[in-house]
Design an enzyme around this catalytic site. Structure first.
Site, PDB file in Angstrom:
ATOM      1  CG  ASN A   1     103.796   3.761  45.737  1.00 51.78           C
ATOM      2  OD1 ASN A   1     103.153   2.573  45.501  1.00 51.78           O
ATOM      3  ND2 ASN A   1     105.051   3.282  45.767  1.00 51.78           N
TER       4      ASN A   1
ATOM      5  CB  SER B   1     107.062  21.851  38.758  1.00 48.42           C
ATOM      6  OG  SER B   1     109.017  22.594  38.311  1.00 48.42           O
ATOM      7  CB  SER B   2     110.831  22.079  42.290  1.00 47.65           C
ATOM      8  OG  SER B   2     111.740  22.754  43.086  1.00 47.65           O
TER       9      SER B   2
ATOM     10  CE1 TYR C   1     112.099  17.116  43.886  1.00 47.89           C
ATOM     11  CE2 TYR C   1     113.684  19.120  44.280  1.00 47.89           C
ATOM     12  CZ  TYR C   1     112.409  18.273  44.036  1.00 47.89           C
ATOM     13  OH  TYR C   1     111.519  19.090  44.577  1.00 47.89           O
TER      14      TYR C   1
ATOM     15  CE  LYS D   1     110.570  18.162  41.642  1.00 56.91           C
ATOM     16  NZ  LYS D   1     109.025  18.000  41.677  1.00 56.91           N
TER      17      LYS D   1
ATOM     18  CB  VAL E   1     106.916  23.826  50.921  1.00 55.57           C
ATOM     19  CG1 VAL E   1     105.266  23.287  51.784  1.00 55.57           C
ATOM     20  CG2 VAL E   1     106.883  23.847  50.464  1.00 55.57           C
TER      21      VAL E   1
END
Length: 262
Positions: free
Chosen positions: A37, A141-142, A155, A159, A188
């Site tokens: 984007n 996802s997370s 956030y 998720k 990460v």
């Protein structure tokens, strides 16, 4: 694990986890649509890394919070490569705003991108997958789909919603031979560049407020001795979209080096 002949769309592939996923898919022979984007320079880097590994990439820009742009994205990819077999829903926002300071506009922006964007991408890609006789959808996802955050409550809410989106999608799309699985990464390392660095989402006032807060200490423990890499996520994606995982759908895979065990 060859993915030769497969055509993949990876959203948010200009930075971080999305870039790692796109590169790993390209290494294994998939033709990869590199979506971005705002991070146009990152998307070019991703495409260059895929080409250097002997793969084929196609760069396409779209705002995944906008349905017409998503539909254009899928149409451009299908026209360029001849179809779509794989969708990796990865593009997301993380504004890091405290619970009591979130505005309605920020809340809507998070939901429109992180949750509705994933849902709209799935709706838009299914017709192309049906033409190919099936497909694979992987949702990034997370661990915060399971565990509350202490840095961005909205956030975490998105998720959690994404996790149920994956389950419902798996049920609904199974009749079309389309599988839907989720990956829930922990920490990460994604380097310095991020979509927010490229063109900041915060107003100048919001940025000053964030700067005034003390840095959040890294308190998590990692039994394997390191945080994750984008390539770790990419390798798992490659398995989930391969023929070896054809009987797996509606599953969520925690990929955090064991940190949630502590």
């Amino acid at each position: 694990m060859s993915l030769g002949g497969k055509i993949a769309v990876v959203t948010g592939a200009g930075t971080g986890i999305g870039q790692g996923i796109a590169v790993e898919l390209g290494k294994r022979g998939a033709k990869v649509a590199v979506h971005y984007n705002r991070s146009d320079a990152g998307a070019k880097e991703t495409a260059e890394r895929i080409a250097a590994a002997g793969g084929e990439a196609f760069i396409v820009q779209a705002d995944v919070s906008n349905r017409p742009e998503i539909e254009r994205l899928m149409e451009q990819v299908a026209r360029h490569f001849g179809g779509i077999d794989i969708l990796v829903n990865n593009a997301a926002l993380q504004l890091n705003v405290p619970f009591l300071e979130y505005t309605g506009h920020q809340f809507d922006r998070m939901m429109d991108t992180n949750l509705k964007g994933y849902w709209r991408c799935m709706q838009a890609v299914v017709p192309y997958m049906k033409e190919r006789g099936g497909g694979r959808i992987v949702i990034i996802s997370s661990v915060h789909a399971k565990r509350a955050t202490d840095f961005d409550p909205v956030y975490g809410m998105t998720k959690g919603g994404i996790r149920m989106l994956g389950r419902e999608g798996a049920i609904e799309l199974a009749k079309y031979n389309i599988t839907v699985n989720m990956i829930e990464p922990g920490a990460v390392t994604v380097g310095r560049q991020s979509a927010r660095d490229a063109r900041p989402f915060h107003t100048p006032e919001e940025k000053e407020k964030l700067k005034s807060r003390p840095p959040r200490p890294l308190t998590a423990k990692f039994p394997l001795g390191r945080v994750g890499l984008p390539s770790d996520v990419g390798s798992l994606v490659c398995y989930l979209v391969s023929g070896e995982a054809e009987f797996m759908t509606g599953s969520a895979f925690r990929l955090d080096g064991g940190s949630m065990l502590l």
